[in-house]
Design a protein around this motif. Structure first.
Motif, PDB file in Angstrom:
ATOM      1  N   TYR A  22       0.848  -1.183   0.000  1.00 61.30           N
ATOM      2  CA  TYR A  22       0.000   0.000   0.000  1.00 61.30           C
ATOM      3  C   TYR A  22       0.890   1.242   0.000  1.00 61.30           C
ATOM      4  N   PHE A  23       0.256   2.371  -0.312  1.00 64.77           N
ATOM      5  CA  PHE A  23       0.989   3.635  -0.344  1.00 64.77           C
ATOM      6  C   PHE A  23       0.292   4.666   0.533  1.00 64.77           C
ATOM      7  N   ARG A  24       1.076   5.529   1.131  1.00 67.78           N
ATOM      8  CA  ARG A  24       0.558   6.663   1.896  1.00 67.78           C
ATOM      9  C   ARG A  24       1.480   7.851   1.657  1.00 67.78           C
ATOM     10  N   LEU A  25       0.937   9.014   1.924  1.00 72.79           N
ATOM     11  CA  LEU A  25       1.714  10.243   1.723  1.00 72.79           C
ATOM     12  C   LEU A  25       2.677  10.460   2.874  1.00 72.79           C
ATOM     13  N   THR A  26       3.835  10.981   2.539  1.00 76.79           N
ATOM     14  CA  THR A  26       4.764  11.466   3.560  1.00 76.79           C
ATOM     15  C   THR A  26       4.316  12.885   3.924  1.00 76.79           C
ATOM     16  N   LYS A  27       5.017  13.490   4.864  1.00 77.59           N
ATOM     17  CA  LYS A  27       4.700  14.878   5.225  1.00 77.59           C
ATOM     18  C   LYS A  27       4.835  15.789   3.997  1.00 77.59           C
ATOM     19  N   ALA A  28       5.893  15.581   3.207  1.00 76.38           N
ATOM     20  CA  ALA A  28       6.084  16.389   1.991  1.00 76.38           C
ATOM     21  C   ALA A  28       4.952  16.144   0.995  1.00 76.38           C
ATOM     22  N   GLY A  29       4.516  14.913   0.860  1.00 79.01           N
ATOM     23  CA  GLY A  29       3.393  14.593  -0.025  1.00 79.01           C
ATOM     24  C   GLY A  29       2.107  15.235   0.445  1.00 79.01           C
ATOM     25  N   GLN A  30       1.902  15.249   1.754  1.00 79.73           N
ATOM     26  CA  GLN A  30       0.711  15.903   2.317  1.00 79.73           C
ATOM     27  C   GLN A  30       0.723  17.402   2.025  1.00 79.73           C
ATOM     28  N   GLU A  31       1.901  17.998   2.057  1.00 75.59           N
ATOM     29  CA  GLU A  31       2.011  19.431   1.756  1.00 75.59           C
ATOM     30  C   GLU A  31       1.668  19.708   0.291  1.00 75.59           C
ATOM     31  N   ILE A  32       2.146  18.861  -0.616  1.00 75.87           N
ATOM     32  CA  ILE A  32       1.811  19.005  -2.037  1.00 75.87           C
ATOM     33  C   ILE A  32       0.313  18.855  -2.229  1.00 75.87           C
ATOM     34  N   ASN A  33      -0.271  17.854  -1.576  1.00 72.81           N
ATOM     35  CA  ASN A  33      -1.715  17.639  -1.694  1.00 72.81           C
ATOM     36  C   ASN A  33      -2.495  18.828  -1.135  1.00 72.81           C
ATOM     37  N   GLN A  34      -2.025  19.400  -0.056  1.00 75.89           N
ATOM     38  CA  GLN A  34      -2.705  20.562   0.534  1.00 75.89           C
ATOM     39  C   GLN A  34      -2.705  21.746  -0.440  1.00 75.89           C
ATOM     40  N   ILE A  35      -1.579  21.997  -1.071  1.00 77.11           N
ATOM     41  CA  ILE A  35      -1.502  23.075  -2.073  1.00 77.11           C
ATOM     42  C   ILE A  35      -2.484  22.796  -3.202  1.00 77.11           C
ATOM     43  N   HIS A  36      -2.516  21.558  -3.659  1.00 73.16           N
ATOM     44  CA  HIS A  36      -3.413  21.165  -4.748  1.00 73.16           C
ATOM     45  C   HIS A  36      -4.878  21.358  -4.348  1.00 73.16           C
ATOM     46  N   GLN A  37      -5.235  20.961  -3.134  1.00 71.84           N
ATOM     47  CA  GLN A  37      -6.620  21.112  -2.674  1.00 71.84           C
ATOM     48  C   GLN A  37      -6.990  22.592  -2.540  1.00 71.84           C
ATOM     49  N   GLU A  38      -6.053  23.404  -2.100  1.00 67.80           N
ATOM     50  CA  GLU A  38      -6.312  24.847  -2.005  1.00 67.80           C
ATOM     51  C   GLU A  38      -6.542  25.443  -3.394  1.00 67.80           C
ATOM     52  N   LEU A  39      -5.811  24.962  -4.385  1.00 63.13           N
ATOM     53  CA  LEU A  39      -6.036  25.419  -5.756  1.00 63.13           C
ATOM     54  C   LEU A  39      -7.435  25.028  -6.234  1.00 63.13           C
ATOM     55  N   HIS A  40      -7.867  23.810  -5.906  1.00 60.51           N
ATOM     56  CA  HIS A  40      -9.228  23.394  -6.262  1.00 60.51           C
ATOM     57  C   HIS A  40     -10.256  24.355  -5.650  1.00 60.51           C
ATOM     58  N   GLN A  41     -10.037  24.738  -4.401  1.00 59.61           N
ATOM     59  CA  GLN A  41     -10.954  25.680  -3.753  1.00 59.61           C
ATOM     60  C   GLN A  41     -10.930  27.036  -4.449  1.00 59.61           C
ATOM     61  N   THR A  42      -9.753  27.466  -4.883  1.00 59.69           N
ATOM     62  CA  THR A  42      -9.623  28.715  -5.632  1.00 59.69           C
ATOM     63  C   THR A  42     -10.419  28.642  -6.933  1.00 59.69           C
ATOM     64  N   PHE A  43     -10.331  27.499  -7.622  1.00 61.17           N
ATOM     65  CA  PHE A  43     -11.074  27.324  -8.880  1.00 61.17           C
ATOM     66  C   PHE A  43     -12.575  27.329  -8.616  1.00 61.17           C
TER      67      PHE A  43
END
Length: 149
Positions: free
Chosen positions: A92-113
């Motif tokens: 299985y795969f899970r996000l590291t702290k750095a991966g979580q940060e990338i995902n957070q930026i991406h989710q914030e962009l979705h909210q901006t859109f």
């Protein structure tokens, strides 16, 4: 052109327009990552016990492509692999702290859109939303049945 063709054409054009508009913003904010990498990070964040099979289905990619992408993301320390005690066979795969940060930026962009496009949705009624969801659901179900034949 009949109405069915027109509807499919309009839907595809809409998807392309959204992608065309969002892509430069995503690329600027996450310039070190490809869209496939960002998408896989998002899927790992959303899918419980994300494995190669689940990620391939969610991404419409082959299992081989997912494995290759996972190795790249592991090397970049954005995701990590793990096994459960009761199932040593499955990875299985899970996000590291750095991966979580990338995902957070991406989710914030979705909210901006969504905020950018809110005027389109603010006047839609629940019935209109339900009609669109029913249509998309039926169409996706139909396509899934075709691919499973």
């Amino acid at each position: 052109m009949d109405r069915r063709q027109q509807l499919v054409s309009e839907l595809m054009d809409l998807c392309h327009e959204i992608t065309w508009l969002n892509k430069p913003v995503l690329e600027k904010a996450l310039s070190d990552y490809t869209l496939s990498e960002i998408e896989m990070i998002e899927h790992i964040a959303l899918i419980p016990y994300a494995n190669v099979t689940k990620l391939a289905a969610a991404s419409y990619m082959t299992r081989g492509a997912i494995s290759k992408l996972a190795k790249k993301l592991i090397k970049q320390e954005l995701i990590e692999s793990y096994q459960q005690a009761e199932n040593k066979k499955e990875i299985y795969f899970r996000l590291t702290k750095a991966g979580q940060e990338i995902n957070q930026i991406h989710q914030e962009l979705h909210q901006t859109f969504l905020e950018r496009d809110k005027t389109v949705f603010q006047h839609m009624t629940d019935d209109e939303f339900d009609t669109v969801f029913r249509f998309i659901g039926r169409y996706r179900y139909h396509l899934k049945n075709i691919t499973e034949e």
